[in-house]
Design an enzyme around this catalytic site. Structure first.
Site, PDB file in Angstrom:
ATOM      1  N   ASP A  40       0.956  -1.504   0.265  1.00 40.37           N
ATOM      2  CA  ASP A  40       0.070  -0.679  -0.027  1.00 40.37           C
ATOM      3  C   ASP A  40       0.661   1.438  -0.090  1.00 40.37           C
ATOM      4  O   ASP A  40       0.617   2.392  -0.323  1.00 40.37           O
ATOM      5  CB  ASP A  40      -1.026  -0.069   1.207  1.00 40.37           C
ATOM      6  CG  ASP A  40       0.394  -0.119   3.083  1.00 40.37           C
ATOM      7  OD1 ASP A  40       0.437  -0.134   2.733  1.00 40.37           O
ATOM      8  OD2 ASP A  40      -1.020  -0.858   3.669  1.00 40.37           O
TER       9      ASP A  40
ATOM     10  N   ASP B 190       6.380  -7.193  -2.065  1.00 42.48           N
ATOM     11  CA  ASP B 190       5.153  -7.377  -2.263  1.00 42.48           C
ATOM     12  C   ASP B 190       5.030  -8.054  -3.606  1.00 42.48           C
ATOM     13  O   ASP B 190       5.332  -8.037  -4.131  1.00 42.48           O
ATOM     14  CB  ASP B 190       4.647  -6.497  -2.261  1.00 42.48           C
ATOM     15  CG  ASP B 190       3.307  -6.519  -1.727  1.00 42.48           C
ATOM     16  OD1 ASP B 190       1.988  -7.708  -2.144  1.00 42.48           O
ATOM     17  OD2 ASP B 190       2.712  -6.091  -0.263  1.00 42.48           O
TER      18      ASP B 190
ATOM     19  N   GLU C 276       7.586 -13.181  -3.919  1.00 44.06           N
ATOM     20  CA  GLU C 276       7.202 -13.732  -3.007  1.00 44.06           C
ATOM     21  C   GLU C 276       8.480 -13.552  -2.106  1.00 44.06           C
ATOM     22  O   GLU C 276      10.549 -13.435  -3.090  1.00 44.06           O
ATOM     23  CB  GLU C 276       7.112 -15.429  -2.843  1.00 44.06           C
ATOM     24  CG  GLU C 276       5.848 -15.912  -3.107  1.00 44.06           C
ATOM     25  CD  GLU C 276       4.795 -15.299  -2.651  1.00 44.06           C
ATOM     26  OE1 GLU C 276       4.667 -15.857  -1.205  1.00 44.06           O
ATOM     27  OE2 GLU C 276       3.644 -15.884  -3.178  1.00 44.06           O
ATOM     28  N   ALA C 277       8.505 -12.839  -1.091  1.00 49.91           N
ATOM     29  CA  ALA C 277       9.876 -12.089  -0.052  1.00 49.91           C
ATOM     30  C   ALA C 277      10.614 -13.548   0.533  1.00 49.91           C
ATOM     31  O   ALA C 277      11.461 -12.875   0.471  1.00 49.91           O
ATOM     32  CB  ALA C 277       8.112 -11.109   1.228  1.00 49.91           C
TER      33      ALA C 277
ATOM     34  N   ASP D 215       6.138  -5.672   6.546  1.00 48.09           N
ATOM     35  CA  ASP D 215       4.852  -5.631   7.079  1.00 48.09           C
ATOM     36  C   ASP D 215       3.065  -6.326   6.669  1.00 48.09           C
ATOM     37  O   ASP D 215       2.961  -6.419   5.209  1.00 48.09           O
ATOM     38  CB  ASP D 215       4.052  -3.587   6.547  1.00 48.09           C
ATOM     39  CG  ASP D 215       3.802  -3.701   6.995  1.00 48.09           C
ATOM     40  OD1 ASP D 215       2.736  -4.200   7.426  1.00 48.09           O
ATOM     41  OD2 ASP D 215       3.039  -2.598   6.048  1.00 48.09           O
TER      42      ASP D 215
END
Length: 480
Positions: A62, A82, A122-123, A141
């Site tokens: 976001d 993200d 993907e982190a 986050d």
């Protein structure tokens, strides 16, 4: 699982929901993001003066966490990863007025967003491919995990990767879960971070929109490769124009004692031994504040207690049975509090769980124990000898009116096994087990007295198979 994104517009802002869970409300999102981001970046800036800071944000599509990282002129680069292209697109468009253009890539944006590079991936895989010691701060986050695969980025293996990419003295901050409503889950996460050789300090923060959703006070973890000292945090310099962090912000490290003392009762979460989701789905009783609001200041606490790994997957039925049997041998419940009937899906709300337990209690309350044992003992030749022996002992205890506190340990275990298998049998073949009361279906009615047909062969063999299985589980545990 498909992702559901929903935006609720209001006169002065919006609220964003992901799969039905509130992610932020613009009315108070500053409380969340400033506590997550600002202390960590400020601590890194203090530890590395006159050094261009590199910051990694995992999740945060976001753009709100990136906004608060960019408030620091010392931050020269923000790398954001993200997996959700849809959330990132919202961050560049709908959320732009609130993140101040942090993801637009425009040098003329309010915060100079040309310092940000965005990766849709993907982190875990992204961070695993990074070189060692390449960031001064890492901000995690992520969303609240609702499936087992979601908990990978809360595992020890994940935090070990985070520690690896941090420079010596680097700082990490992670979004946790509700410390008030998911207390055991929060401490599971706390112990997991500690196990990755990071000094972790828990934070308890009240966010009005989260409280309205029933989430209670939220939890964060500030961690570092190296001890976090009170004097460091008291000397932090924050950017101007913050909305939420005040001069007494350091009080967030005060955790109510009755909640804090639960931290040693839960294991850490690993990929091989996952348990975080179990504690999120089965939070136990919510602790109500005592009259004396005594708290523990974690800035004064240097943890020396060890953490432990629970080898079974607590969402598997075999492991649940082991936990129940373990509780019989540890009545003080020093580990794994309240492992009753575990929820295994996110849609199992606390109300549904409570109703399910009430239904189970109702079923167990209808069991006519003497009649059940008589019927089982009539078929004693079909049961394992030890099982039959314990049944005879239990029947004698019931006949003589002796309290169950004097029943042998193996008979105690057998009682639990019978209750579990009766519940299983009633779930698969209702009214095929011994019970009081009556059953009616399709206009027919059967009373309990004298109606042995209610205890049919299907119900009997369901209980026998389940009982033998549970007994073997108990014996395997004793042999280990």
């Amino acid at each position: 699982m498909p992702t559901s994104l929903f935006i609720e517009h209001a006169a002065n802002g919006l609220a964003f929901y992901l799969n039905g869970d509130l992610q932020f409300d613009t009315a108070d999102e500053a409380i969340y993001h400033e506590h997550l981001v600002v202390p960590a970046i400020a601590l890194a800036a203090q530890r590395f003066p006159d050094t261009p800071l590199r910051v990694l944000i995992c999740g945060g599509g976001d753009g709100l966490a990136a906004r608060d990282a960019l408030r620091f002129p010392q931050v020269s680069e923000v790398v954001l990863v993200d997996y959700s292209a849809a959330v990132l697109e919202l961050g560049r468009t709908v959320f732009k007025p609130y993140n101040q253009g942090s993801l637009t890539g425009e040098s003329r944006s309010t915060l100079g967003a040309d310092r940000v590079s965005v990766h849709t991936q993907e982190a875990f895989a992204f961070v695993t491919a990074l070189p060692d010691a390449c960031f001064h701060a890492v901000i995690c986050d992520f969303t609240f995990p609702t499936a087992l695969e979601d908990t990978q980025v809360y595992s020890r293996e994940w935090f070990e990767q985070v520690a690896r990419v941090l420079v010596s003295g680097g700082v990490m901050s992670t979004n946790g879960v509700s410390i008030e409503r998911r207390t055991l889950g929060f401490w599971c996460l706390y112990q997991t971070v500690r196990s990755a050789t990071l000094d972790a300090k828990p934070m308890q923060v009240g966010i009005p929109s989260f409280r309205r959703q029933g989430y209670g006070d939220w939890g964060f973890l500030l961690a570092s490769k190296g001890a976090i000292d009170r004097s460091e945090l008291e000397a932090l310099v924050f950017p101007d124009n913050l909305q939420a962090l005040s001069n007494d912000w350091i009080k967030v490290f005060h955790i109510r004692r009755e909640m804090a003392e639960l931290r040693q009762t839960v294991p850490l979460h690993t990929l091989a031994s996952p348990c975080l989701l179990y504690y999120l789905l089965n939070p136990g009783a919510v602790t109500e504040p005592s009259k004396v609001l005594e708290s523990i200041d974690f800035l004064d606490l240097q943890e020396t207690e060890t953490y432990f790994v629970e080898t079974p997957n607590l969402l598997e039925l075999d492991a649940i049975v082991h936990v129940w049997l373990e509780q019989l041998r540890q009545p003080d419940r020093t580990r794994l509090p309240n492992p009753l009937l575990p929820a295994q899906h996110h849609y199992h709300t606390p109300k549904m769980t409570e109703e399910g337990l009430g239904y189970a209690r109702s079923l167990l309350g209808q069991i006519e124990s003497d009649r059940l044992l008589t019927a089982l003992l009539e078929r004693a030749k079909e049961l394992p000898p030890k099982l039959a022996q314990d049944l005879w002992q239990l029947k004698e205890k019931l006949r003589s009116g002796q309290p169950f506190t004097y029943v042998s340990e193996h008979t105690n275990e057998l009682m639990i096994m019978l209750m579990v298998t009766l519940l299983m049998a009633n779930t698969t073949t209702p009214d095929a087990v011994f019970a009081k009361g009556s059953y009616s279906s399709g206009g027919s009615s059967y009373g309990s007295s004298g109606d042995d047909e209610n205890f049919g062969w299907l119900g009997f063999w369901t209980m026998v198979i389940g009982g033998v299985w549970l007994w073997n589980l108990s014996k395997r545990r004793d042999d280990q």
